[in-house]
Design a protein around this motif. Structure first.
Motif, short mmCIF file in Angstrom:
data_model
loop_
_atom_site.label_atom_id
_atom_site.label_comp_id
_atom_site.label_asym_id
_atom_site.label_seq_id
_atom_site.Cartn_x
_atom_site.Cartn_y
_atom_site.Cartn_z
N ALA A 100 -12.60 2.19 -5.68
CA ALA A 100 -11.35 2.79 -6.12
C ALA A 100 -11.38 4.27 -5.81
O ALA A 100 -12.41 4.92 -5.85
CB ALA A 100 -11.20 2.58 -7.62
N PRO A 101 -10.22 4.82 -5.42
CA PRO A 101 -10.19 6.26 -5.12
C PRO A 101 -10.54 7.08 -6.36
O PRO A 101 -10.14 6.75 -7.47
CB PRO A 101 -8.74 6.49 -4.66
CG PRO A 101 -7.97 5.35 -5.26
CD PRO A 101 -8.90 4.20 -5.30
N ASN A 120 -8.43 -2.79 -13.57
CA ASN A 120 -7.52 -3.44 -12.62
C ASN A 120 -6.14 -3.59 -13.26
O ASN A 120 -5.98 -4.34 -14.23
CB ASN A 120 -8.05 -4.81 -12.21
CG ASN A 120 -9.34 -4.72 -11.42
OD1 ASN A 120 -9.51 -3.83 -10.59
ND2 ASN A 120 -10.27 -5.64 -11.69
N ARG A 129 -2.91 1.28 -4.89
CA ARG A 129 -3.73 2.46 -5.11
C ARG A 129 -3.25 3.62 -4.27
O ARG A 129 -2.86 3.45 -3.11
CB ARG A 129 -5.20 2.17 -4.77
CG ARG A 129 -5.88 1.28 -5.80
CD ARG A 129 -6.08 2.02 -7.10
NE ARG A 129 -6.70 1.17 -8.11
CZ ARG A 129 -7.01 1.58 -9.33
NH1 ARG A 129 -6.73 2.84 -9.67
NH2 ARG A 129 -7.57 0.78 -10.19
N THR A 151 -1.47 -3.23 -8.77
CA THR A 151 -0.88 -1.90 -8.61
C THR A 151 -1.44 -1.25 -7.34
O THR A 151 -2.65 -1.15 -7.17
CB THR A 151 -1.22 -1.01 -9.81
OG1 THR A 151 -0.79 -1.67 -11.00
CG2 THR A 151 -0.53 0.33 -9.70
N TYR A 154 -4.90 3.42 -14.81
CA TYR A 154 -4.72 3.53 -13.37
C TYR A 154 -5.60 4.64 -12.77
O TYR A 154 -6.20 4.47 -11.69
CB TYR A 154 -3.25 3.80 -13.06
CG TYR A 154 -2.93 3.89 -11.59
CD1 TYR A 154 -3.01 2.78 -10.76
CD2 TYR A 154 -2.58 5.12 -11.03
CE1 TYR A 154 -2.72 2.88 -9.43
CE2 TYR A 154 -2.28 5.23 -9.68
CZ TYR A 154 -2.36 4.09 -8.88
OH TYR A 154 -2.09 4.19 -7.55
N LYS A 159 -3.71 6.85 -2.04
CA LYS A 159 -4.71 7.19 -1.03
C LYS A 159 -4.69 8.71 -0.82
O LYS A 159 -3.93 9.23 0.01
CB LYS A 159 -4.39 6.49 0.29
CG LYS A 159 -4.51 4.98 0.22
CD LYS A 159 -5.96 4.54 0.07
CE LYS A 159 -6.08 3.03 0.12
NZ LYS A 159 -7.49 2.58 -0.02
N PRO A 163 -3.74 12.99 -5.75
CA PRO A 163 -3.09 11.96 -4.91
C PRO A 163 -1.72 12.39 -4.42
O PRO A 163 -1.11 11.69 -3.62
CB PRO A 163 -2.99 10.78 -5.87
CG PRO A 163 -2.86 11.40 -7.21
CD PRO A 163 -3.69 12.64 -7.17
N GLN A 185 0.85 -1.19 0.00
CA GLN A 185 0.00 0.00 0.00
C GLN A 185 0.89 1.24 0.00
O GLN A 185 1.83 1.34 0.79
CB GLN A 185 -0.91 0.02 1.23
CG GLN A 185 -1.88 -1.15 1.31
CD GLN A 185 -2.68 -1.12 2.59
OE1 GLN A 185 -2.41 -0.31 3.49
NE2 GLN A 185 -3.67 -1.99 2.69
N GLU A 191 -11.65 4.69 -13.60
CA GLU A 191 -12.40 3.79 -12.74
C GLU A 191 -12.81 2.56 -13.54
O GLU A 191 -13.11 2.63 -14.74
CB GLU A 191 -13.63 4.49 -12.19
CG GLU A 191 -13.30 5.71 -11.35
CD GLU A 191 -14.54 6.48 -10.92
OE1 GLU A 191 -15.63 5.91 -11.04
OE2 GLU A 191 -14.41 7.63 -10.50
#
Length: 878
Positions: free
Chosen positions: A757-758, A704, A737, A735, A698, A739, A780, A606, A701
């Motif tokens: 997903a963010p 994957n 994500r 990959t 990436y 945060k 991000p 993470q 939305e």
């Protein structure tokens, strides 16, 4: 005539004048002495000469010469005939006188005119069979020995008939001879005629008629000769340098036959010992060997050894050996040198002829001398190390026994001097200690990667292992004293599936704890030693085997079993102080749980923080903090490592750990990683295309994406072989994500970013009258501002119905956190179903989808990407 054995006794030198000698009457043949005597078979077959070649029978050799010289001057028993009354007849008287005269002439001629013939006869006809030799007592100058045996003359052994006839006749006439007390010297001609010993023989009377058996029992005083001679002879015999030994006996003997004094004769006799006639070192067995601790008067401790030595006495010799003290010595650093190890004491030893001899002894080791434990010049081992090596290898170990300087009270000086004059080697076959180490195990294993700045081939360029080591060693059952192990070290070879993987260096002393355990479940007594090793170097010697180990650890389902074969040095603490036992063979197995254990998704990386640190037109670098979960029970230290990042087998970036990282079992927080993103340099135009697709998917939305992490030769700069091996087993992971900071959502927005997903677009607001829209954007990045240079977007309702388009070419900034974009112009699709849905949602929220092509810029780096989003909550306003 019957035989009546009578003991002949000889006193010591002070009482020789008053000593009396008695001789047993001889068994005689009833046949005429003018015929060859008919000897019993046991004498006609006798082959033992009076001068036996047994060293223990030197006194008997002298007696043979005494009998021979006496036979040279015998007198006739027929004197009794001259004492008969005179006959009236003149002729018989004349005949008798004539016969007597002839006999006297013959005797005189036999005794004085033919000594060489008589000597030859005595040499060959004399037979002496010793029956027992014992030590009667020990004196200040030597010992008094008791000799028992049989003496007989056997003419059949004489080779020349003339000598045999004359000798038989003379001994028949003389019947018996007497020798006066005499001194015998035994010399070694080949050593300068040095005196080996002296003997004082008492007066003896023996019957010398052919076949007459004399049972002898007399005392002889024995006195040792020069000490140097005894030492040289004993040393040569012990070391096997004597193949032949010539011994010469000398004595001046006075001889009588009846009333006739035949004078004093000098007797010289030489005997050669060779081949089987040379005695050899007796074989012995050690039937008891017990080592234990004893208390000393000064409050200190010592190590005692109780032992029994058993050997067979094959000689007809019986005596008691008084208590004696000895020094036990071991070989030193140089040839011909020895070092004192222990003091030994014997109790009274009873020696019987032709019986086993049990010699109990006790040894005491009070301390270890520095010369015993110091390393020898130009070597790495001390004399004690070499001694233990031999003993633990199961080969013969030599100890040397010599007399102690201090003997028990009452021990004569001559005996002390002889005991100190030479060393007797004793060989003890050691025990093979191949199974001395019962088990060797490692727990809590921790792996450390090499120092990236280390020189190639240096110990720092090898991976390192830290672990808890547990050793269980068997103790010999003879060892019955407390022992502890404060330190240990080892050198070990590591094997996988019987092939050598590498060498584990544990040569540094490691502090240890130990406890002794008793015999249990068929196992002998032992000692449990535990120690914690830290950063032991593992030198990889076979990269192919290492590759197999890594593959089994990464992808196998069963534990990876490594076999360790070690030579262990153990520092022991005993009553004698600190003692190092070196190179004890040990082996054990180290099972390692597979790292994957069902998949690398359990690593769950993470990204918690991302910071752009440098930009170029086609590349950028960034730092990030990563949380990772280690699903194994093992830990590792990573000082610095590089790894390739690939997408669809295309190299896009290089990641590098920024500092020393310790990864333990479970969740590991905030691991710093630096990434150099440069698709063009790594993979050319293809790399740029793959990078665009990857970044677009990436940030969008519903996609994957996966990354492939692959090691290469530069992964561990100090250990290229490790990176090369690891490159064969790339790892694919989802990959991580980004945060972004969590922002409060409007009450009417039921989309929770944490549940999916963010989102890059948090929400939107659309104004119908002004045909504009604003968006809430979540960056991000933690410390960098993102610029959107251009936007070409389409808004959709129900995934397919077009609502309108946004085309905007003026760049605007998106700083870290949540940002509201400028009012962007919207070209509505009037009359469409999508526009109608927007108009109907006036004052409320409508979920829309978006598709866009965006030009993104961070510093000097620019990249065009596409974006797809769904379920964006759009607030519809006038």
């Amino acid at each position: 005539m019957s035989n009546n054995p009578t003991t002949l006794q000889a006193g010591n030198r002070e009482s020789d004048a008053g000593s009396q000698t008695r001789v047993a009457s001889s068994r005689r043949s009833s046949k005429s002495s003018t015929k060859k005597p008919n000897l019993p078979k046991k004498y006609s077959d006798e082959s033992t000469p009076l001068l036996s070649r047994d060293p223990d029978r030197e006194h008997a050799d002298d007696e043979e010469d005494f009998g021979a010289s006496d036979a040279a001057s015998v007198v006739s028993e027929n004197q009794e005939q001259a004492q008969k009354p005179r006959s009236k007849w003149r002729i018989p008287t004349i005949i008798s006188i004539s016969i007597l005269t002839v006999l006297l002439i013959v005797i005189l001629a036999f005794g004085f005119a033919m000594p060489a013939v008589v000597d030859e006869y005595a040499q060959q006809a004399t037979v002496f069979r010793p029956q027992d030799l014992s030590i009667d007592r020990i004196t200040s100058s030597g010992v008094v020995a008791r000799v028992k045996g049989e003496f007989v003359l056997d003419p059949s052994k004489v080779e020349r008939q003339s000598v045999r006839n004359l000798g038989s006749f003379g001994t028949w006439v003389a019947r018996a001879i007497e020798v006066t007390p005499s001194n015998v010297e035994v010399e070694l001609p080949e050593m300068g005629n040095v005196v080996l010993g002296k003997a004082r023989v008492p007066s003896l009377v023996v019957q010398i008629r052919p076949g007459a058996v004399n049972d002898l029992d007399f005392l002889v005083e024995l006195e040792p000769g020069k000490l140097d001679s005894i030492r040289r002879l004993a040393s040569d015999w012990i070391e096997g340098r004597i193949s032949q030994l010539r011994v010469k006996g000398k004595a001046d003997v006075g001889i009588k036959s009846g009333v006739f004094w035949l004078g004093t004769q000098s007797i010289i006799k030489e005997v050669v010992f060779e081949g089987h006639s040379l005695p050899s070192m007796p074989k012995y067995d050690i039937t008891k060997f017990n080592i234990h601790q004893v208390d000393r008067p000064n409050g200190k401790h010592a190590i005692a050894v109780d032992t029994n030595v058993v050997l067979f006495n094959e000689y007809p010799v019986s005596f008691d050996v008084p208590p004696l003290a000895f020094s036990i010595r071991v070989p030193g650093c140089y040839p011909e040198s020895s070092i004192h190890l222990a003091d030994a004491f014997t109790e009274t030893i009873h020696i019987q002829a032709n019986h086993d001899v049990v010699a109990p002894a006790k040894g005491v080791v009070r301390k270890l001398s520095t010369s015993l434990i110091d390393v020898c010049p130009d070597t790495v081992k001390s004399p004690l190390d070499q001694l233990l090596d031999q003993y633990m290898s199961g080969v013969e170990t030599k100890f040397y026994v010599t007399g102690a300087d201090q003997q028990p009270a009452g021990t004569p000086n001559w005996m002390s001097d002889i005991l100190r004059s030479f060393e007797v080697p004793i060989s003890i076959t050691g025990h093979s200690f191949k199974n001395l180490i019962r088990s060797f195990s490692m727990d809590d294993v921790h792996f450390s990667l090499p120092n990236p700045l280390a020189e190639p081939e240096s110990p720092e360029a090898n991976p390192r292992i830290s672990a808890k080591v547990k050793v269980i060693a068997n103790l010999p059952e003879e060892m019955n004293f407390p022992v502890s192990v404060p330190q240990l070290r080892a050198s070990a070879d590591v094997y996988f599936e019987s092939e050598k993987l590498g060498e584990l260096d544990l040569r540094k002393w490691q502090d240890a704890e130990s406890r002794q355990i008793g015999a249990k479940n068929g196992n002998p007594p032992g000692i449990v030693v535990t120690t914690a090793i830290k950063d032991a170097s593992l030198k990889i010697t076979d990269s192919d085997v290492f590759s197999n180990v890594v593959s089994a650890m990464l992808f196998g389902k069963k534990p990876v079993v490594l076999e360790v074969k070690a030579l262990v040095d153990i520092e022991t603490s005993t009553a004698l102080g600190t003692l190092v036992v070196r190179e004890i063979p040990a082996s054990g197995e180290v099972p390692i749980k597979p790292l994957s254990d069902g998949g690398f998704e359990k690593f769950s990386p993470q990204i918690r923080l991302l910071d752009i640190t440098g930009t170029e037109p086609t590349s950028f670098s960034f730092d990030m903090l990563v949380n990772i979960t280690n699903p194994t029970n093992y830990s590792a230290s990573v000082p610095s490592a590089k790894i390739q990042i690939l997408v669809n087998d295309t190299l896009l970036a290089i990641a590098n750990t920024m500092s020393h990282v310790d990864i333990g079992p479970g969740l590991n927080h905030n691991i710093p990683v630096e990434v150099q993103w440069d698709p063009l340099a790594n993979s050319g135009e293809k790399g740029q295309e793959v990078a665009k697709e990857f970044l677009s998917q990436y940030v969008s939305e519903g996609w994957n994406t996966t990354l492939t992490l692959r090691a290469y030769e530069a992964t561990i700069p100090a250990l290229p072989a490790l990176g090369k091996v690891l490159s064969k087993t790339p790892i694919k992971i989802p990959t991580p994500r980004l945060k972004p900071p969590k922002q409060p959502s409007p009450p009417d927005n039921d989309t929770d970013p944490e549940n999916g997903a963010p989102r890059f677009i948090e929400d939107a607001t659309m104004h119908l009258w002004t045909s504009t829209a604003t968006f809430t954007l979540l960056s991000p990045l933690s410390n960098n501002t993102l610029f959107l240079n251009s936007i070409n977007a389409t808004a959709l309702y129900n995934h397919t119905e077009q609502v309108g388009k946004i085309i905007y070419d003026l760049p605007f900034a998106v700083p870290p956190g949540a940002t509201t974009s400028p009012k962007l112009p919207v070209d509505w699709s009037l009359g469409s179903v999508g526009y109608s849905a927007v108009r109907d949602a006036l004052g409320g929220v409508l979920k829309l989808d978006a598709r866009a092509t965006i030009n993104v810029q961070i510093g000097d780096w620019q990249q065009e990407i596409w974006f797809e989003g769904s379920g964006i909550g759009a607030h519809i306003r006038i």
